[in-house]
Write a protein that holds these residues in place. Structure first.
Motif, PDB file in Angstrom:
ATOM      1  N   THR A 121      35.436  51.230  38.170  1.00  0.00           N
ATOM      2  CA  THR A 121      36.495  50.228  38.190  1.00  0.00           C
ATOM      3  C   THR A 121      37.134  50.154  36.818  1.00  0.00           C
ATOM      4  O   THR A 121      36.482  50.342  35.789  1.00  0.00           O
ATOM      5  CB  THR A 121      35.962  48.824  38.565  1.00  0.00           C
ATOM      6  OG1 THR A 121      34.947  48.430  37.629  1.00  0.00           O
ATOM      7  CG2 THR A 121      35.379  48.832  39.971  1.00  0.00           C
ATOM      8  N   ASN A 168      40.301  47.530  35.249  1.00  0.00           N
ATOM      9  CA  ASN A 168      41.287  46.500  35.530  1.00  0.00           C
ATOM     10  C   ASN A 168      41.208  46.143  37.018  1.00  0.00           C
ATOM     11  O   ASN A 168      40.136  45.848  37.522  1.00  0.00           O
ATOM     12  CB  ASN A 168      42.679  46.976  35.104  1.00  0.00           C
ATOM     13  CG  ASN A 168      43.664  45.846  34.903  1.00  0.00           C
ATOM     14  OD1 ASN A 168      43.254  44.678  34.877  1.00  0.00           O
ATOM     15  ND2 ASN A 168      44.931  46.157  34.757  1.00  0.00           N
ATOM     16  N   GLU A 169      42.322  46.233  37.766  1.00  0.00           N
ATOM     17  CA  GLU A 169      42.270  45.903  39.196  1.00  0.00           C
ATOM     18  C   GLU A 169      42.060  47.132  40.070  1.00  0.00           C
ATOM     19  O   GLU A 169      42.127  47.047  41.300  1.00  0.00           O
ATOM     20  CB  GLU A 169      43.554  45.177  39.628  1.00  0.00           C
ATOM     21  CG  GLU A 169      44.782  46.061  39.718  1.00  0.00           C
ATOM     22  CD  GLU A 169      45.590  46.123  38.430  1.00  0.00           C
ATOM     23  OE1 GLU A 169      46.833  46.053  38.528  1.00  0.00           O
ATOM     24  OE2 GLU A 169      44.989  46.270  37.342  1.00  0.00           O
ATOM     25  N   TYR A 170      41.771  48.256  39.474  1.00  0.00           N
ATOM     26  CA  TYR A 170      41.680  49.515  40.197  1.00  0.00           C
ATOM     27  C   TYR A 170      40.229  49.930  40.466  1.00  0.00           C
ATOM     28  O   TYR A 170      39.333  49.650  39.678  1.00  0.00           O
ATOM     29  CB  TYR A 170      42.336  50.643  39.402  1.00  0.00           C
ATOM     30  CG  TYR A 170      43.808  50.488  39.164  1.00  0.00           C
ATOM     31  CD1 TYR A 170      44.729  50.716  40.183  1.00  0.00           C
ATOM     32  CD2 TYR A 170      44.287  50.141  37.903  1.00  0.00           C
ATOM     33  CE1 TYR A 170      46.083  50.592  39.956  1.00  0.00           C
ATOM     34  CE2 TYR A 170      45.640  50.016  37.668  1.00  0.00           C
ATOM     35  CZ  TYR A 170      46.532  50.234  38.701  1.00  0.00           C
ATOM     36  OH  TYR A 170      47.874  50.108  38.463  1.00  0.00           O
ATOM     37  N   LYS A 206      44.335  50.584  44.490  1.00  0.00           N
ATOM     38  CA  LYS A 206      44.387  49.134  44.299  1.00  0.00           C
ATOM     39  C   LYS A 206      43.958  48.413  45.563  1.00  0.00           C
ATOM     40  O   LYS A 206      43.328  47.374  45.507  1.00  0.00           O
ATOM     41  CB  LYS A 206      45.813  48.691  43.952  1.00  0.00           C
ATOM     42  CG  LYS A 206      46.154  48.666  42.493  1.00  0.00           C
ATOM     43  CD  LYS A 206      47.521  48.014  42.299  1.00  0.00           C
ATOM     44  CE  LYS A 206      47.893  47.941  40.838  1.00  0.00           C
ATOM     45  NZ  LYS A 206      49.232  47.332  40.640  1.00  0.00           N
TER      46      LYS A 206
END
Length: 314
Positions: A110, A112-114, A132
């Motif tokens: 992972t 950030n938001e990924y 995402k």
């Protein structure tokens, strides 16, 4: 202020065009949309892969350098290229596929938001699948890849530089990016004209400068609308005191090349006229395409290039 509209393509080096074409079409399921040559050195292949139409934002391209040494990794370089897929399920599929094909890869990570899955091609280029969302569902398959798991487009590129102050201000002040946040020491920048376009910048002041070779990335290309907009960019950079290539006619698009203070090469490329200017869509990439100014040298060029054979050992 001018701002880039999105990604156009990423260009890198490969040692062997046939092995490269086999990897990107059969392992990754991309389409070879243009088999052409480096217009500055026409005895070198330039291969373009992307979706079936070769739309800007889906393309990764390669120059063949048969005698290229291995890249000595370091700073002041483009160190990661990513592809967007729809879901974490897709990443799980790709992880299994990479296991089966004996492709070097990481576990699903992972950032950030990924969620992302890092892997390398046959030349050691650093790549990642990135998601995402978590859409699901399977439809038809191609090369054993379900449609819902296929690569959609290019994702963020990561730059590793010895001094972020030589790169981030250039991206913000001159290419129209916003520095939105920093995650685990990596600066995340978004294009103000399209916040889905990201650049990740990390600083490594201890590393030596990268010595490029096979598997290294030469440049990132961003999309601009048309030739009029590209001319505006050319005027802007001239007025701002930058050295740049000026507008270059690449037949399939027009380009402008410029470097930041870290030596990272950026290209601005028009969205058209596109790859169907000299081939119909259903035969894209099947023959050697040459821009008009090289057609008179076709026989000599074809004699010096080895045929691209897809389907060898991955």
């Amino acid at each position: 202020m001018l701002s880039v509209r999105g990604y156009h393509h990423v260009s890198a080096y490969t040692r062997n065009a046939s092995e490269n074409a086999t990897f990107y079409t059969q392992a990754l399921g991309l389409t070879l949309v243009k088999k052409t040559v480096n217009q500055d050195n026409p005895f070198m292949y330039h291969l373009f892969y992307g979706d079936e139409q070769g739309n800007p934002g889906t393309e990764i391209t390669f120059f063949e350098l048969p005698h290229a040494a291995k890249t000595h990794r370091g700073s002041d370089a483009i160190t990661l290229t990513t592809f967007i897929v729809d879901s974490v399920d897709a990443l799980t599929f790709w992880k299994t596929r990479f296991d089966n094909l004996q492709i070097t890869h990481s576990d699903i990570q992972t950032f950030n938001e990924y969620s992302l899955l890092r892997f390398e091609d046959q030349d050691g280029q650093r790549l990642a699948m990135l998601s995402k969302g978590d859409h699901s569902g399977e439809t038809s398959t191609l090369e054993g890849i379900p449609q819902s798991y296929r690569i959609n487009q290019l994702g963020p590129n990561q730059l590793t530089v010895s001094d972020v102050e030589q790169t981030i201000p250039f991206l913000v002040s001159h290419l129209g990016f916003n520095h939105s946040l920093t995650v685990d020491g990596v600066a995340v920048l978004h294009a103000s004209a399209n916040d889905e376009v990201e650049i990740w910048v990390e600083q490594n002041s201890q590393a030596q400068k990268e010595r490029p070779g096979r598997g290294s990335v030469h440049h990132i290309a961003f999309a601009v609308a048309d030739l009029d907009e590209l001319q505006q960019w050319s005027t802007y950079f001239t007025d701002a005191g930058f050295q740049h290539s000026g507008v270059v006619n690449r037949h399939y698009f027009h380009s402008l090349y410029i470097k930041d203070g870290s030596g990272i090469v950026y290209e601005l490329a028009t969205e058209g006229p596109g790859f169907t200017i000299d081939e119909k869509q259903d035969v894209l990439g099947q023959r050697l395409s040459l821009p008009p100014f090289l057609e008179s040298k076709r026989t000599e060029i074809e004699q010096k290039l080895k045929p691209v054979i897809i389907g060898g050992q991955l």
